[in-house]
Design a protein around this motif. Sequence first.
Motif, mmCIF file in Angstrom:
data_model
loop_
_atom_site.group_PDB
_atom_site.id
_atom_site.type_symbol
_atom_site.label_atom_id
_atom_site.label_comp_id
_atom_site.label_asym_id
_atom_site.label_seq_id
_atom_site.Cartn_x
_atom_site.Cartn_y
_atom_site.Cartn_z
ATOM 1 N N UNK A 107 -0.767 -11.226 -12.505
ATOM 2 C CA UNK A 107 -1.144 -10.601 -11.231
ATOM 3 C C UNK A 107 -1.124 -11.594 -10.082
ATOM 4 N N UNK A 108 -0.783 -12.820 -10.375
ATOM 5 C CA UNK A 108 -0.715 -13.827 -9.322
ATOM 6 C C UNK A 108 0.749 -14.012 -8.935
ATOM 7 N N UNK A 109 0.980 -14.184 -7.689
ATOM 8 C CA UNK A 109 2.348 -14.298 -7.179
ATOM 9 C C UNK A 109 3.192 -15.299 -7.975
ATOM 10 N N UNK A 144 -4.002 -11.863 -16.322
ATOM 11 C CA UNK A 144 -4.371 -12.353 -14.985
ATOM 12 C C UNK A 144 -3.263 -13.160 -14.291
ATOM 13 N N UNK A 149 -4.490 -15.001 -5.263
ATOM 14 C CA UNK A 149 -5.128 -14.945 -6.574
ATOM 15 C C UNK A 149 -6.475 -14.238 -6.478
ATOM 16 N N UNK A 186 1.432 3.872 -3.093
ATOM 17 C CA UNK A 186 0.988 5.251 -2.923
ATOM 18 C C UNK A 186 2.128 6.234 -3.160
ATOM 19 N N UNK A 224 -5.981 -10.518 -5.882
ATOM 20 C CA UNK A 224 -5.599 -9.673 -7.020
ATOM 21 C C UNK A 224 -6.701 -9.619 -8.067
ATOM 22 N N UNK A 225 -7.476 -10.688 -8.172
ATOM 23 C CA UNK A 225 -8.591 -10.640 -9.118
ATOM 24 C C UNK A 225 -9.603 -9.577 -8.709
ATOM 25 N N UNK A 264 -15.886 7.124 -4.164
ATOM 26 C CA UNK A 264 -14.852 6.108 -4.381
ATOM 27 C C UNK A 264 -13.558 6.497 -3.691
ATOM 28 N N UNK A 307 -7.322 2.510 3.173
ATOM 29 C CA UNK A 307 -5.910 2.714 3.446
ATOM 30 C C UNK A 307 -5.665 3.045 4.900
ATOM 31 N N UNK A 318 0.767 -4.457 -7.101
ATOM 32 C CA UNK A 318 1.011 -5.846 -7.464
ATOM 33 C C UNK A 318 2.490 -6.156 -7.538
ATOM 34 N N UNK A 319 3.234 -5.252 -8.161
ATOM 35 C CA UNK A 319 4.676 -5.485 -8.280
ATOM 36 C C UNK A 319 5.293 -5.644 -6.907
ATOM 37 N N UNK A 342 -13.819 0.840 -11.992
ATOM 38 C CA UNK A 342 -13.608 2.273 -11.795
ATOM 39 C C UNK A 342 -13.249 2.950 -13.117
ATOM 40 N N UNK A 368 -8.195 -6.250 -9.483
ATOM 41 C CA UNK A 368 -8.172 -6.016 -10.920
ATOM 42 C C UNK A 368 -9.563 -5.642 -11.427
ATOM 43 N N UNK A 369 -10.562 -6.375 -10.951
ATOM 44 C CA UNK A 369 -11.917 -6.106 -11.420
ATOM 45 C C UNK A 369 -12.408 -4.758 -10.890
ATOM 46 N N UNK A 412 0.827 -1.208 0.000
ATOM 47 C CA UNK A 412 0.000 0.000 0.000
ATOM 48 C C UNK A 412 0.856 1.250 0.000
ATOM 49 N N UNK A 436 -2.225 0.498 -8.944
ATOM 50 C CA UNK A 436 -2.528 -0.927 -8.892
ATOM 51 C C UNK A 436 -1.336 -1.754 -9.359
ATOM 52 N N UNK A 437 -0.704 -1.261 -10.419
ATOM 53 C CA UNK A 437 0.469 -1.952 -10.944
ATOM 54 C C UNK A 437 1.557 -1.981 -9.871
ATOM 55 N N UNK A 444 -7.065 -9.594 -21.277
ATOM 56 C CA UNK A 444 -7.272 -9.606 -19.829
ATOM 57 C C UNK A 444 -6.878 -10.970 -19.251
#
Lengths: 256, 346, 285
Positions: free
Chosen positions: C112-114, C109, A237, A71, A240-241, B1, B9, A193-194, A250, A244-245, A67, A189-190, C105
Motif C-alpha cells: 500500500x506504499x508507493x 502494508x 505511507x 468511485x 495509506x496506513x 459512516x 469526498x 491505492x492502485x 469499518x 487501511x486501518x 477518489x 480502497x484497492x 496484514x
Amino acid sequence: MSRWLPRTYLTLVYLLLYVPIAVLVVFSFNDSRTGYEWGGLSLRWYEALFNNRAMVQAMWNSLWLALSAATVSTLIGALTALALHRYRFRGKQVLNGMLFIVMMSPEIVLAISLLGLFLMVGLQLGYVSLLLAHVTFCLPFVVITVMARLSGFDERLPEAARDLGASDFTMTRTVLIPVIMPALLAGWLLGFTLSLDDVVVSTFVSGPSYEILPLRIYSMVRVGLKPEVNALGTLLLVFSLVMLMLSQWILLRSKR
Amino acid sequence: MKKLALATMLAVGLTGCSSSEETQVLNLYNWSEYMPQEVLDRFTDETGIQVVYTTYDSNEAMYARLKLLDDSAAYDLAVPSTYYVSKMRQEDLLMPIDRSKIEGFDNLSPELVNLDIDPDNEYSVPFLWGTTGLGVDTADVEGEVTAWADLWDERFEGRIVLTNDMREVFHVALRVLGYPGNSTDPEQIEEAYEKLAELMPSVRTFNSDAPRMPFLEGETDIGMIWNGEAVMGRDALPTLEYVYPQEGIIAWLDSFVIPKNAKNPEAAHKFISFVLTPEISALISEDIGYATPNLAARELLDESVANDRASYPTAEDMINAEFQTDIGDEALQVYAKYWEKLKSGL
Amino acid sequence: MGNTLQQPFRTAVLVLVWGWLLLLVFTPNLLVVGASVMTRDPSTFISLPMNLDAYRQLLNPLYLDVFLHSLYMAAMTTLICLVIGYPFAWSLSKVARKNRLLLIFLLIVPFWTNSLVRTYALKLILATNGLLNNALMAMGIIDEPMQMLYTEGAVIIGLVYLLLPFMILPLYTVFEDLREDFLRASHDLGAGRWSTFIHVIVPLTLPGVLAGVMLVLLPAMGLFFVPDVLGGSRNLLVGNVIKNQFLDARNWPFGAAASIMLTLAMAFLMFAHRLSKRRIGEDGV
C-alpha cells in the motif's frame, strides 16, 4: 522441522521488507542535504514539500483522480459483479475473460493500447484520459472482490424480495447493496491505492494539464537524491496506513 | 459512516474544482534542471500567469511527446536543441514568433542569431548555449585527463557516466575514431557502436536528468557532462572539474519555440521577453551555469561567473567543437538500433 | 432466474459494462495488433502498407538479444521470489491462526506504499555511500565500498522487493489448503520427508507456484521505472524497450509487436496455470 527455524526465517524476511520503509521514514527527518549522512533532526523537507506550489497541486490532482477513479470503478465494478452473478446472458464467459485479461496483462500493454485509443479518437490527454485508464485497470479488482462476497450469499433473499413484489432495481438497492457493502468498501480502497500508486499507465496517458503525484515523484527520483522524496513517501505511507486501518475498522464493525 | 465518506469526498471535490479557476496558465516544457525556480516564481508574481513546468531528458523524448500531443495543444513553450529547431521548423510543428511582442531580442549575441537552423529567427529565440565535455572528479582521478579517448582507459572501469542522449554518446565515439560527430555513414556508425560496446563494461550509468548527480553521489569519477551541470556540481563537490577534450566538445544552443497549436502563445511571448530581461538572463546563467546568449546580461554577470571557463569557454576551448545537425530519419534509425542494444548493457 | 430482456435495469447494467469493456479493453487491444502490422512513419507514427516488418525486427539477433536478456532478468526475479517465498508461505501457514492474520496484514502494508518511493528507498541503501556499504565498512567486513547501485543485481533486488508479496500470497493460499491427512497418509505409506515433499507437497502446491510465477514474471518484464532508478537507465526490461519505442524512438509498430509478445507470454502462462489446476483436480481428489 523445529519451531524456531520457520520463525527466524519469517522474521528475517519481514525485516528485509521493512528496512527500506524504515530508512525512508527516518531519513525524511534528516537535516543533511547530501542524503546519506545523518545531519540531525529536522522538518525542513516537509516544509520544502508544502512550499512547492507545483507539488501541492499535483497532490490535490492525484487525490482527486484516485477518489474519482475508485468511485467510478466501484460503481461499474459492483454492477458488473451483480450482472455476472445474477443474470444469464450470452457472452458471459467472454466478459469474464476480458476482465481476467485486464487484470493479468502487463500494465505497459494496457498503457500503450489506451494511448493508441485516446490518440485515435482525439481525446486530450489529461484528467479524463487518466480517469478512463485508471477506472479500467481498477475494474477487475473490484469485480473480483464483490463476486467473492456474492458467492457466499443466500440466494433465497433476493427471490424472497421479488416475491414480495420488489422490482429488480428496488431489490438490488435494498437487499443486495447492504450485503455487498464491505466488499464495495474493500474494492474502493484497492482502487484508490492502485490509482495513487500507478506510474506505468499514467506515464503514457497523462498530459501537462493535469500533473499527478507519481509522475512528479518519478521525475524527481530520476534527477537523483532528493530528500523531499523521503518526506513525501512518509506522508503517503501514513496516509495509506490510516486508510487501511479505517477500512479494517469499518469491516469489523459491519461484521458485528 | 456513509455520510462522513460522502462529506469527505465532497470536500475534496470542491477543493479539486476550485483550484482550476480562471487563472492564465503557461505550459512550459523544458529540460530538467534547466530553469531556476526563482525565475518561474518571479514571472508568476509579475504577470499573474501560472507556470506549469514539466521536464524531459532528451530531444527525442520532447519531440515524441510534442507530436503525440500535437492536436491537444498541450504545451505553450518548449526548448529544443540546435538541430531539433530546424527539424521541427521544417516539419511545420512550430508557430512563428511575433517579434513585435518580444522585448530585448536585440540584446542577443549576433553570433547566435540568424543561424542556418532558423534563418531570421522566425520560429526560435535562443535561451542558453552550452557544451558537453568531460567531467572529472580530481579527488579520485590521478593524472591529467585530456581527451575523450581517455574514457577507454581500464582504470575507469565501473566509474563512468554517460549522458542518456543517443546522439551525444555516438558523437563522442565518432570523434574518438576520427569521424565527424554528425556522421550519417552506417559503417562509421557501426564502428562507433563497436567502440562504445568496448566502453560499456566501464559505464556505470546513463543520466541526462542531472549528470552531476552520479559524481555527487560518489558513483562515478569521470564521464560526459554538460558544462552547467559541472558548474552546479562544484558547489557540493569542489573537486569536480570540467575538461575540454582534444577531440572537441559538443556544442549546442537551446532555443525557445512555440508549438504550432499552443493554447496560450500570448503567455509564451511574455515569458520569452521576461527571460530576455538582462537581469533575469544573468540570474539564470549564474544559477545554473550555462552561457547566456544575452550580451546585455553578460555585462551584469558576477566576475567569477563571467570568467569561468566552464560556463564561458575561450576561443581555444572551442577548437574542434562541433554543433549537432539534423541527420535525417534514415540515419537516426541506424543510430537508434545500436543505441537500444548498447543500453541493454549487452 | 426468470428475468426478461425488457427489464431496464438489467439492460442498462449490461450495456454499461459491455460498452466500457469493448471501448476501453477490446478496441485498444485491437489497435495495438493493428499498429504492429503497419509501417513505421516518422511523421504520423504509423502508415500503410501493412507488413510484418516489426515482427521480423523482433527476431533480428540484435533485438532478440535485448528481449532474451530482459526475459532472463524477469526469470531471475521470479526464481528468487519463489526461493524466498515458498518456505515463507509454508512457514506462514504453520503459524497460529490468530497471529497469521496480523502477519498477512504486515505483508500487505508495503504494497500500500508507493512503489516508486520504495524503489527510491532501496537506492539510499544500495548506493556507494549508502547505508549498506557504510554499515559493512563500519563493521570491518569490507574495506572498499561495493558497487551495487546501477547494476543488474540492483534491478533484480528492486523487482524482488516490489513483487515478493505477489508470490507469497497465492503460495500461502495453497499451503493453507494443503490437507494434513495427505501428508500423514504419505508418511504412513512409508514415504520419507524428502519423498513426501517431492511426490505430495510439490505437486499439490504447483497451481500456487504457477499463479505466483504469473503474478511476478509478467510485471517484472514491464516495470520500467525500476531500471531507470536502480539500473542506471539501462534497457534491462522489455518495458523499457516498449516505452522507448513509443515515447522516444517513435517506432510504434515495433513497440506494438513487442507488447504483443508480452501478451502472448501471458497467455502461455495462463494456459499452463489452468492445465496444472486441472491435473491436480483429476489426480488429487
